[in-house]
Write a protein that holds these residues in place. Structure first.
Motif, PDB file in Angstrom:
ATOM      1  N   LYS A   1       0.838  -1.212   0.000  1.00 24.00           N
ATOM      2  CA  LYS A   1       0.000   0.000   0.000  1.00 24.00           C
ATOM      3  C   LYS A   1       0.869   1.256   0.000  1.00 24.00           C
ATOM      4  O   LYS A   1       0.611   2.206  -0.742  1.00 24.00           O
ATOM      5  CB  LYS A   1      -0.912  -0.031   1.239  1.00 24.00           C
ATOM      6  CG  LYS A   1      -1.928   1.055   1.299  1.00 24.00           C
ATOM      7  CD  LYS A   1      -2.808   0.854   2.529  1.00 24.00           C
ATOM      8  CE  LYS A   1      -3.773   1.987   2.717  1.00 24.00           C
ATOM      9  NZ  LYS A   1      -4.610   1.816   3.903  1.00 24.00           N
ATOM     10  N   TRP A   2       1.908   1.259   0.821  1.00 18.86           N
ATOM     11  CA  TRP A   2       2.814   2.399   0.898  1.00 18.86           C
ATOM     12  C   TRP A   2       3.533   2.618  -0.435  1.00 18.86           C
ATOM     13  O   TRP A   2       3.649   3.736  -0.924  1.00 18.86           O
ATOM     14  CB  TRP A   2       3.819   2.169   2.024  1.00 18.86           C
ATOM     15  CG  TRP A   2       4.888   3.215   2.104  1.00 18.86           C
ATOM     16  CD1 TRP A   2       4.724   4.530   2.383  1.00 18.86           C
ATOM     17  CD2 TRP A   2       6.278   3.016   1.886  1.00 18.86           C
ATOM     18  NE1 TRP A   2       5.934   5.174   2.363  1.00 18.86           N
ATOM     19  CE2 TRP A   2       6.914   4.254   2.066  1.00 18.86           C
ATOM     20  CE3 TRP A   2       7.050   1.897   1.568  1.00 18.86           C
ATOM     21  CZ2 TRP A   2       8.276   4.419   1.919  1.00 18.86           C
ATOM     22  CZ3 TRP A   2       8.416   2.066   1.446  1.00 18.86           C
ATOM     23  CH2 TRP A   2       9.016   3.315   1.621  1.00 18.86           C
ATOM     24  N   LYS A   3       3.989   1.530  -1.057  1.00 24.19           N
ATOM     25  CA  LYS A   3       4.698   1.639  -2.337  1.00 24.19           C
ATOM     26  C   LYS A   3       3.765   2.152  -3.428  1.00 24.19           C
ATOM     27  O   LYS A   3       4.171   2.978  -4.264  1.00 24.19           O
ATOM     28  CB  LYS A   3       5.295   0.282  -2.718  1.00 24.19           C
ATOM     29  CG  LYS A   3       6.310   0.369  -3.799  1.00 24.19           C
ATOM     30  CD  LYS A   3       7.515   1.151  -3.334  1.00 24.19           C
ATOM     31  CE  LYS A   3       8.572   1.204  -4.397  1.00 24.19           C
ATOM     32  NZ  LYS A   3       9.670   2.075  -4.038  1.00 24.19           N
TER      33      LYS A   3
ATOM     34  N   LEU B   1       4.320   5.549  -5.568  1.00 17.27           N
ATOM     35  CA  LEU B   1       4.336   5.590  -7.036  1.00 17.27           C
ATOM     36  C   LEU B   1       3.302   6.570  -7.582  1.00 17.27           C
ATOM     37  O   LEU B   1       3.574   7.285  -8.558  1.00 17.27           O
ATOM     38  CB  LEU B   1       4.121   4.188  -7.606  1.00 17.27           C
ATOM     39  CG  LEU B   1       5.262   3.200  -7.367  1.00 17.27           C
ATOM     40  CD1 LEU B   1       4.863   1.807  -7.826  1.00 17.27           C
ATOM     41  CD2 LEU B   1       6.542   3.659  -8.040  1.00 17.27           C
ATOM     42  N   ARG B   2       2.122   6.611  -6.965  1.00 10.91           N
ATOM     43  CA  ARG B   2       1.106   7.583  -7.398  1.00 10.91           C
ATOM     44  C   ARG B   2       1.599   9.016  -7.176  1.00 10.91           C
ATOM     45  O   ARG B   2       1.405   9.882  -8.018  1.00 10.91           O
ATOM     46  CB  ARG B   2      -0.202   7.366  -6.629  1.00 10.91           C
ATOM     47  CG  ARG B   2      -1.000   6.208  -7.119  1.00 10.91           C
ATOM     48  CD  ARG B   2      -2.374   6.165  -6.439  1.00 10.91           C
ATOM     49  NE  ARG B   2      -2.921   4.846  -6.561  1.00 10.91           N
ATOM     50  CZ  ARG B   2      -3.277   4.059  -5.556  1.00 10.91           C
ATOM     51  NH1 ARG B   2      -3.169   4.480  -4.312  1.00 10.91           N
ATOM     52  NH2 ARG B   2      -3.767   2.858  -5.773  1.00 10.91           N
ATOM     53  N   HIS B   3       2.244   9.227  -6.026  1.00  9.35           N
ATOM     54  CA  HIS B   3       2.771  10.555  -5.715  1.00  9.35           C
ATOM     55  C   HIS B   3       3.849  10.957  -6.728  1.00  9.35           C
ATOM     56  O   HIS B   3       3.858  12.093  -7.225  1.00  9.35           O
ATOM     57  CB  HIS B   3       3.337  10.569  -4.291  1.00  9.35           C
ATOM     58  CG  HIS B   3       3.908  11.880  -3.881  1.00  9.35           C
ATOM     59  ND1 HIS B   3       3.124  12.990  -3.665  1.00  9.35           N
ATOM     60  CD2 HIS B   3       5.197  12.261  -3.662  1.00  9.35           C
ATOM     61  CE1 HIS B   3       3.893  14.005  -3.327  1.00  9.35           C
ATOM     62  NE2 HIS B   3       5.160  13.579  -3.318  1.00  9.35           N
ATOM     63  N   ARG B   4       4.733  10.052  -7.067  1.00  7.65           N
ATOM     64  CA  ARG B   4       5.771  10.341  -8.072  1.00  7.65           C
ATOM     65  C   ARG B   4       5.153  10.617  -9.437  1.00  7.65           C
ATOM     66  O   ARG B   4       5.630  11.483 -10.172  1.00  7.65           O
ATOM     67  CB  ARG B   4       6.749   9.170  -8.174  1.00  7.65           C
ATOM     68  CG  ARG B   4       7.708   9.091  -7.032  1.00  7.65           C
ATOM     69  CD  ARG B   4       8.696   7.999  -7.264  1.00  7.65           C
ATOM     70  NE  ARG B   4       9.584   7.852  -6.112  1.00  7.65           N
ATOM     71  CZ  ARG B   4      10.528   6.936  -6.037  1.00  7.65           C
ATOM     72  NH1 ARG B   4      10.698   6.082  -7.029  1.00  7.65           N
ATOM     73  NH2 ARG B   4      11.290   6.871  -4.974  1.00  7.65           N
TER      74      ARG B   4
ATOM     75  N   LEU C   1       3.772  14.112  -9.391  1.00  8.41           N
ATOM     76  CA  LEU C   1       4.849  15.096  -9.462  1.00  8.41           C
ATOM     77  C   LEU C   1       5.415  15.210 -10.876  1.00  8.41           C
ATOM     78  O   LEU C   1       5.659  16.306 -11.380  1.00  8.41           O
ATOM     79  CB  LEU C   1       5.966  14.754  -8.482  1.00  8.41           C
ATOM     80  CG  LEU C   1       5.678  14.987  -7.002  1.00  8.41           C
ATOM     81  CD1 LEU C   1       6.873  14.535  -6.167  1.00  8.41           C
ATOM     82  CD2 LEU C   1       5.354  16.434  -6.732  1.00  8.41           C
ATOM     83  N   SER C   2       5.603  14.084 -11.539  1.00 13.74           N
ATOM     84  CA  SER C   2       6.136  14.130 -12.904  1.00 13.74           C
ATOM     85  C   SER C   2       5.104  14.688 -13.869  1.00 13.74           C
ATOM     86  O   SER C   2       5.450  15.382 -14.834  1.00 13.74           O
ATOM     87  CB  SER C   2       6.598  12.741 -13.351  1.00 13.74           C
ATOM     88  OG  SER C   2       5.482  11.884 -13.480  1.00 13.74           O
ATOM     89  N   HIS C   3       3.820  14.449 -13.601  1.00 14.39           N
ATOM     90  CA  HIS C   3       2.744  14.999 -14.441  1.00 14.39           C
ATOM     91  C   HIS C   3       2.705  16.525 -14.298  1.00 14.39           C
ATOM     92  O   HIS C   3       2.500  17.254 -15.276  1.00 14.39           O
ATOM     93  CB  HIS C   3       1.413  14.360 -14.058  1.00 14.39           C
ATOM     94  CG  HIS C   3       0.281  14.797 -14.917  1.00 14.39           C
ATOM     95  ND1 HIS C   3       0.171  14.427 -16.240  1.00 14.39           N
ATOM     96  CD2 HIS C   3      -0.804  15.592 -14.645  1.00 14.39           C
ATOM     97  CE1 HIS C   3      -0.940  14.963 -16.732  1.00 14.39           C
ATOM     98  NE2 HIS C   3      -1.541  15.681 -15.783  1.00 14.39           N
ATOM     99  N   LYS C   4       2.897  17.018 -13.074  1.00  8.87           N
ATOM    100  CA  LYS C   4       2.901  18.477 -12.823  1.00  8.87           C
ATOM    101  C   LYS C   4       4.094  19.136 -13.492  1.00  8.87           C
ATOM    102  O   LYS C   4       4.008  20.260 -13.958  1.00  8.87           O
ATOM    103  CB  LYS C   4       2.895  18.771 -11.330  1.00  8.87           C
ATOM    104  CG  LYS C   4       1.572  18.522 -10.676  1.00  8.87           C
ATOM    105  CD  LYS C   4       1.628  18.861  -9.194  1.00  8.87           C
ATOM    106  CE  LYS C   4       0.307  18.581  -8.524  1.00  8.87           C
ATOM    107  NZ  LYS C   4       0.343  18.884  -7.076  1.00  8.87           N
TER     108      LYS C   4
END
Length: 164
Positions: A146-148, A152-155, A158-161
């Protein structure tokens, strides 16, 4: 040279086959006395004694509590530590029960080696402790996954932004 090597390998294989055959024969004959001793142990116990019924009921209730609270890791850790404390206190408990067996039992089950108490007290507590430990490991694995995924969603966000 090759013939000597083949002869040595065949001799070794024959020796290993004999060793495995002897080992399995000893293993099969070795289980029979252990099984007979186990059956004799369980036949020697008067299972209708109220304190034994309460002890078995306690273990069943503890197992059910363990199963029903498997999602509550903090409570499971308390149960785990209590079960281990119960196992740790088995020697003292065996001594105390051995001194006072006439007040609650029809015969003295509590020998100096603690076989009876180890089997009917510590054994079930150890099995319940192992179940809690396995459940905790599964919960930990689930938490790591769940943490991973969250990482990955957070990364990805960030890359989408950065792209826009």
């Amino acid at each position: 040279m090759m013939e000597e090597l083949r002869s040595a390998v065949e001799g070794h294989m024959d020796l290993m086959a004999d060793l495995v055959q002897n080992l399995t024969a000893e293993f099969r004959s070795g289980l029979s006395p252990a099984y007979e001793n186990l059956i004799g142990f369980f036949h020697a116990i008067d299972w209708k004694e109220p304190w034994l019924m309460c002890l078995l009921g306690f273990h069943v209730a503890l197992l059910l509590v363990t199963i029903f609270t498997r999602r509550n890791i903090n409570f499971q850790m308390v149960l785990f530590l209590l079960a281990l404390a119960g196992i740790y206190s088995a020697e003292t408990l065996n001594r105390l029960l051995g001194q006072n067996w006439k007040s609650f039992a029809s015969q003295n089950y509590f020998d100096k080696h603690g076989l009876f108490l180890s089997t009917l007290w510590s054994g079930p507590l150890l099995i319940i402790s192992m179940a809690i430990l396995v459940n905790s490991l599964f919960s930990l694995c689930h938490l790591i996954v769940k943490w991973k995924r969250t990482e990955l969603r957070h990364r990805a966000r960030l890359s989408h932004k950065k792209e826009h």
